[in-house]
Design a protein around this motif. Structure first.
Motif, PDB file in Angstrom:
ATOM      1  N   GLN A   1      85.100  39.460  18.943  1.00 54.70           N
ATOM      2  CA  GLN A   1      84.009  38.752  18.306  1.00 54.70           C
ATOM      3  C   GLN A   1      83.023  39.717  17.660  1.00 54.70           C
ATOM      4  O   GLN A   1      82.300  39.350  16.752  1.00 54.70           O
ATOM      5  CB  GLN A   1      83.261  37.887  19.322  1.00 54.70           C
ATOM      6  N   VAL A   2      82.951  40.939  18.163  1.00 55.28           N
ATOM      7  CA  VAL A   2      81.988  41.904  17.651  1.00 55.28           C
ATOM      8  C   VAL A   2      82.542  42.518  16.366  1.00 55.28           C
ATOM      9  O   VAL A   2      83.647  43.060  16.366  1.00 55.28           O
ATOM     10  CB  VAL A   2      81.725  43.020  18.681  1.00 55.28           C
ATOM     11  N   PRO A   3      81.790  42.439  15.267  1.00 58.97           N
ATOM     12  CA  PRO A   3      82.268  43.043  14.022  1.00 58.97           C
ATOM     13  C   PRO A   3      82.532  44.530  14.205  1.00 58.97           C
ATOM     14  O   PRO A   3      81.850  45.215  14.965  1.00 58.97           O
ATOM     15  CB  PRO A   3      81.104  42.808  13.048  1.00 58.97           C
ATOM     16  N   GLU A   4      83.529  45.014  13.524  1.00 54.99           N
ATOM     17  CA  GLU A   4      83.868  46.427  13.611  1.00 54.99           C
ATOM     18  C   GLU A   4      82.731  47.273  13.045  1.00 54.99           C
ATOM     19  O   GLU A   4      82.119  46.914  12.037  1.00 54.99           O
ATOM     20  CB  GLU A   4      85.160  46.703  12.847  1.00 54.99           C
ATOM     21  N   LYS A   5      82.457  48.369  13.704  1.00 55.50           N
ATOM     22  CA  LYS A   5      81.402  49.273  13.251  1.00 55.50           C
ATOM     23  C   LYS A   5      81.698  49.754  11.833  1.00 55.50           C
ATOM     24  O   LYS A   5      82.809  50.202  11.550  1.00 55.50           O
ATOM     25  CB  LYS A   5      81.312  50.466  14.208  1.00 55.50           C
ATOM     26  N   PRO A   6      80.735  49.614  10.923  1.00 55.14           N
ATOM     27  CA  PRO A   6      81.004  49.945   9.511  1.00 55.14           C
ATOM     28  C   PRO A   6      81.274  51.436   9.297  1.00 55.14           C
ATOM     29  O   PRO A   6      80.649  52.289   9.923  1.00 55.14           O
ATOM     30  CB  PRO A   6      79.716  49.515   8.804  1.00 55.14           C
TER      31      PRO A   6
END
Length: 264
Positions: free
Chosen positions: A27-32
């Motif tokens: 659920q956590v967006p991937e670190k940019p």
């Protein structure tokens, strides 16, 4: 006052349990990469608005080392927005070694679901950006603009006010706690104390010899385990870089459960 403490405790507990049990973090967006402070994954901003806000926040990070990270999403992946905001701050490492990071998370409004917004604060910023202040920022700066379809104005104004608050340029007046709520809590605590001592006296009368050494023992102290202590810990690594026309990277990630959320 009590519901704020309860909400903060439950949110932190949820994050800790999720991490501790090894649950999937899809659920956590991937670190940019490369790292950015403005991550408009929901497409709420134009490219010009995105670039302008990124430049402003990068300059603020370079000047103060405080990182304000903006993230927009179309879906929260089934998570509570406050829990997700904390997890983004922790897993991305928003902030620096002073843990002065702020996450502004926005879930875009769709045909099937309401829009939501949350402000999560790191340990280094929650002293100024209290729960009440974050709630005012959401209600006064963000939601009125969002309801009119002006996403950039709401985000930009909130970021400017966050910068001003942290710089000490202005401050919000804290809302006074409801005296009746405080009075009610005191009454409940008094009743609990009276019942406790009444039971203790009754036990003493029934066991004048102390129960043969088998009476109840109550220990309250730093080493008892009833109230635990210890230092703060979190995810993220120390790092960062100088301002060279772009964002130098995250380097903090210790979030203590402060902030607020709202919807439109």
């Amino acid at each position: 006052m009590r519901h704020i403490v309860n909400r903060r405790f439950l949110t932190v507990l949820t994050v800790l349990l999720t991490c501790g049990m090894g649950l999937p973090s899809a659920q956590v967006p991937e670190k940019p990469y490369p790292p950015r402070l403005v991550n408009d994954l929901a497409g709420m901003l134009t490219q010009a608005e995105n670039d302008s806000l990124e430049e402003e926040l990068v300059k603020y990070d370079f000047r103060t080392s405080t990182q304000i990270c903006v993230v927009t999403l179309n879906d929260l992946g089934g998570m509570d927005i406050m829990s997700l905001a904390y997890k983004i701050g922790e897993s991305w490492g928003v902030g620096n070694e002073a843990n002065n990071g702020v996450v502004l998370l926005i879930k875009n409004k769709t045909r099937d679901s309401r829009g939501e917004v949350a402000i999560a604060t790191g340990y280094g910023t929650e002293g100024i950006l209290t729960d009440a202040v974050c709630r005012r920022l959401i209600e006064d700066d963000i939601l009125p603009h969002f309801r009119e379809g002006r996403s950039y104005e709401g985000i930009h104004q909130a970021c400017q006010h966050i910068e001003g608050l942290l710089d000490g340029e202005f401050e919000f007046e804290e809302e006074e706690p409801d005296i009746w709520v405080v009075f009610g809590i005191m009454i409940i605590l008094a009743i609990v104390a009276i019942v406790f001592f009444a039971l203790l006296i009754k036990y003493s009368k029934n066991h004048p010899d102390g129960g043969g050494g088998k009476g109840p023992t109550i220990i309250i102290g730093p080493g008892s385990g009833l109230f635990g202590g210890g230092g703060r810990s979190g995810l993220g690594s120390f790092g960062g870089g100088g301002f060279s026309g772009g964002f130098g990277g995250f380097g903090g990630g210790h979030f203590g459960g402060g902030g607020a959320h709202g919807s439109w």
